[in-house]
Design a protein around this motif. Structure first.
Motif, PDB file in Angstrom:
ATOM      1  N   ARG A 159      37.569 -63.065  22.622  1.00  0.00           N
ATOM      2  CA  ARG A 159      38.167 -61.920  23.329  1.00  0.00           C
ATOM      3  C   ARG A 159      38.823 -60.939  22.375  1.00  0.00           C
ATOM      4  N   HIS A 160      39.330 -61.414  21.234  1.00  0.00           N
ATOM      5  CA  HIS A 160      40.015 -60.547  20.274  1.00  0.00           C
ATOM      6  C   HIS A 160      39.177 -60.287  19.017  1.00  0.00           C
ATOM      7  N   ARG A 179      41.026 -69.896  17.605  1.00  0.00           N
ATOM      8  CA  ARG A 179      42.310 -69.201  17.440  1.00  0.00           C
ATOM      9  C   ARG A 179      43.100 -69.707  16.231  1.00  0.00           C
ATOM     10  N   GLN A 195      46.114 -64.552  15.647  1.00  0.00           N
ATOM     11  CA  GLN A 195      44.912 -63.716  15.586  1.00  0.00           C
ATOM     12  C   GLN A 195      45.294 -62.255  15.753  1.00  0.00           C
ATOM     13  N   PRO A 222      43.728 -58.723  17.075  1.00  0.00           N
ATOM     14  CA  PRO A 222      42.584 -58.110  17.754  1.00  0.00           C
ATOM     15  C   PRO A 222      41.979 -56.991  16.903  1.00  0.00           C
ATOM     16  N   GLN A 251      48.691 -61.864  17.887  1.00  0.00           N
ATOM     17  CA  GLN A 251      48.849 -62.704  19.065  1.00  0.00           C
ATOM     18  C   GLN A 251      49.840 -63.837  18.807  1.00  0.00           C
TER      19      GLN A 251
END
Length: 199
Positions: free
Chosen positions: A118-119, A162, A175, A177, A192
């Motif tokens: 997702r990132h 992650r 992480q 993004p 994150q």
């Protein structure tokens, strides 16, 4: 000076002299300066500004230091590239702040967990380079296991999940993004999680 002010001044001076005589002067002076607002504030220069969305990601070292990282430059499964953010307007590389050290690597997109993907930008992931054990830079790579490895005390992280801490370290590497714009990697959000060891 009013009498009451004079008495207060004399009292403060006597306390300070007593503290110096007993070896506690440094702590007391520090407390007095802080209370009076006289401690110099650390200035945040452009080279030490924190990572911000929209920053370009550039090589931190080698012949290409300061140049933007193209997503296509990263080979799948190869060791991490150490990078820094760069302000796109001023072109100032934010490399004077250790917390801005980034790790970039390309992995098979299908090997990433959903949250990691997702990132990520395709299979390219970015993490803080600051080890969460004692703050060293995570500069080594275990190729056969595809793990990030810190040379200081052997901390290991799984970049597919992650940057989960596997050995020694108390928490994952946060992480960052990222996205691809015109072929180059760009910061797309905030870390994150907190960077570095627990405080």
């Amino acid at each position: 000076m009013e009498v009451s002010e004079l008495k207060a001044y004399v009292h403060r001076r006597a306390v300070l002299q007593a503290a110096v005589a007993t070896g506690g002067g440094a702590a007391l002076l520090s407390a007095l300066y802080v209370g009076a607002g006289l401690v110099p504030q650390e200035q945040v220069t452009p080279e030490r500004e924190p990572v911000a969305p929209g920053d370009l990601i550039v090589y931190a070292q080698g012949d290409r230091a300061g140049q933007p990282v193209n997503a296509s430059d990263l080979e799948p499964g190869q060791r991490q590239v150490i990078a820094y953010p760069m302000n796109p307007q001023t072109r100032v590389v934010k490399g004077e702040e250790p917390a801005n050290t980034l790790l970039l690597l390309r992995l098979e997109a299908t090997s990433l967990t959903a949250e990691t993907a997702r990132h990520a930008a395709g299979g390219v992931v970015a993490y803080s380079g600051v080890c969460t054990h004692l703050g060293c830079i995570v500069s080594n790579w275990i190729a056969d296991k595809q793990l990030l490895f810190c040379p200081c005390h052997g901390a290991q992280y799984d970049p597919r999940d992650r940057a989960k801490a596997l050995v020694v370290a108390p928490k994952p590497l946060p992480q960052l993004p990222i996205r691809v714009e015109d072929g180059v990697l760009v910061v797309a959000g905030e870390f994150q999680g907190p960077v570095g060891p627990p405080t």
